[in-house]
Design a protein around this motif. Structure first.
Motif, PDB file in Angstrom:
ATOM      1  N   GLU A 140      46.672  45.104  50.329  1.00  0.00           N
ATOM      2  CA  GLU A 140      47.022  43.863  51.019  1.00  0.00           C
ATOM      3  C   GLU A 140      46.538  43.861  52.470  1.00  0.00           C
ATOM      4  OE1 GLU A 140      51.238  42.238  52.360  1.00  0.00           O
ATOM      5  OE2 GLU A 140      50.934  42.000  50.191  1.00  0.00           O
ATOM      6  N   ALA A 141      46.830  44.930  53.210  1.00  0.00           N
ATOM      7  CA  ALA A 141      46.435  44.995  54.619  1.00  0.00           C
ATOM      8  C   ALA A 141      44.915  44.982  54.762  1.00  0.00           C
ATOM      9  CB  ALA A 141      47.018  46.230  55.283  1.00  0.00           C
ATOM     10  N   GLN A 142      44.225  45.707  53.898  1.00  0.00           N
ATOM     11  CA  GLN A 142      42.765  45.741  53.931  1.00  0.00           C
ATOM     12  C   GLN A 142      42.188  44.366  53.619  1.00  0.00           C
ATOM     13  OE1 GLN A 142      41.043  48.689  51.351  1.00  0.00           O
ATOM     14  NE2 GLN A 142      39.012  47.765  51.469  1.00  0.00           N
ATOM     15  N   THR A 143      42.786  43.663  52.676  1.00  0.00           N
ATOM     16  CA  THR A 143      42.323  42.324  52.305  1.00  0.00           C
ATOM     17  C   THR A 143      42.483  41.362  53.470  1.00  0.00           C
ATOM     18  OG1 THR A 143      42.865  42.748  49.996  1.00  0.00           O
ATOM     19  CG2 THR A 143      42.648  40.442  50.656  1.00  0.00           C
ATOM     20  N   ILE A 144      43.599  41.434  54.149  1.00  0.00           N
ATOM     21  CA  ILE A 144      43.830  40.572  55.312  1.00  0.00           C
ATOM     22  C   ILE A 144      42.779  40.853  56.381  1.00  0.00           C
ATOM     23  CG2 ILE A 144      45.429  40.147  57.236  1.00  0.00           C
ATOM     24  CD1 ILE A 144      47.704  40.486  55.124  1.00  0.00           C
ATOM     25  N   GLN A 145      42.479  42.109  56.591  1.00  0.00           N
ATOM     26  CA  GLN A 145      41.465  42.474  57.584  1.00  0.00           C
ATOM     27  C   GLN A 145      40.093  41.944  57.164  1.00  0.00           C
ATOM     28  OE1 GLN A 145      41.234  46.659  58.371  1.00  0.00           O
ATOM     29  NE2 GLN A 145      39.761  46.404  60.021  1.00  0.00           N
ATOM     30  N   GLU A 146      39.745  42.070  55.884  1.00  0.00           N
ATOM     31  CA  GLU A 146      38.456  41.577  55.386  1.00  0.00           C
ATOM     32  C   GLU A 146      38.323  40.064  55.537  1.00  0.00           C
ATOM     33  OE1 GLU A 146      38.099  42.787  51.318  1.00  0.00           O
ATOM     34  OE2 GLU A 146      37.951  44.905  51.822  1.00  0.00           O
TER      35      GLU A 146
END
Length: 82
Positions: free
Chosen positions: A41-47
């Motif tokens: 989730e956190a990585q997706t938000i950053q992407e």
């Protein structure tokens, strides 16, 4: 920021879009999060970038789509031809 917070902000930012286009955009990003999985989730938000940037891209895509439907080419290309 959580996925829920991200999507709430995005929904608020897209409130002025026509309902069908708004729903399409929100569905797309819900599916994007689903495909990534909760552990990313956190990585997706950053992407994705900020909800503000995603909203701006979504609105631009909706306008370009509308231009094609109305005139056969995007406004930006018509403007260059004039």
């Amino acid at each position: 920021m959580t996925r829920q917070e991200y999507m709430q902000q995005l929904a608020a930012l897209l409130a002025a879009m026509p309902e069908a286009e708004r729903r399409d955009a929100l569905d797309y990003y819900e599916e994007y999060f689903d495909a990534a999985g909760p552990e990313k989730e956190a990585q997706t938000i950053q992407e994705l970038g900020s909800p503000q940037n995603v909203a701006a891209r979504s609105e631009m895509a909706a306008r370009t789509s509308t231009d094609r439907a109305l005139y056969g080419v995007p406004y930006s290309l018509r403007a260059r031809a004039i």
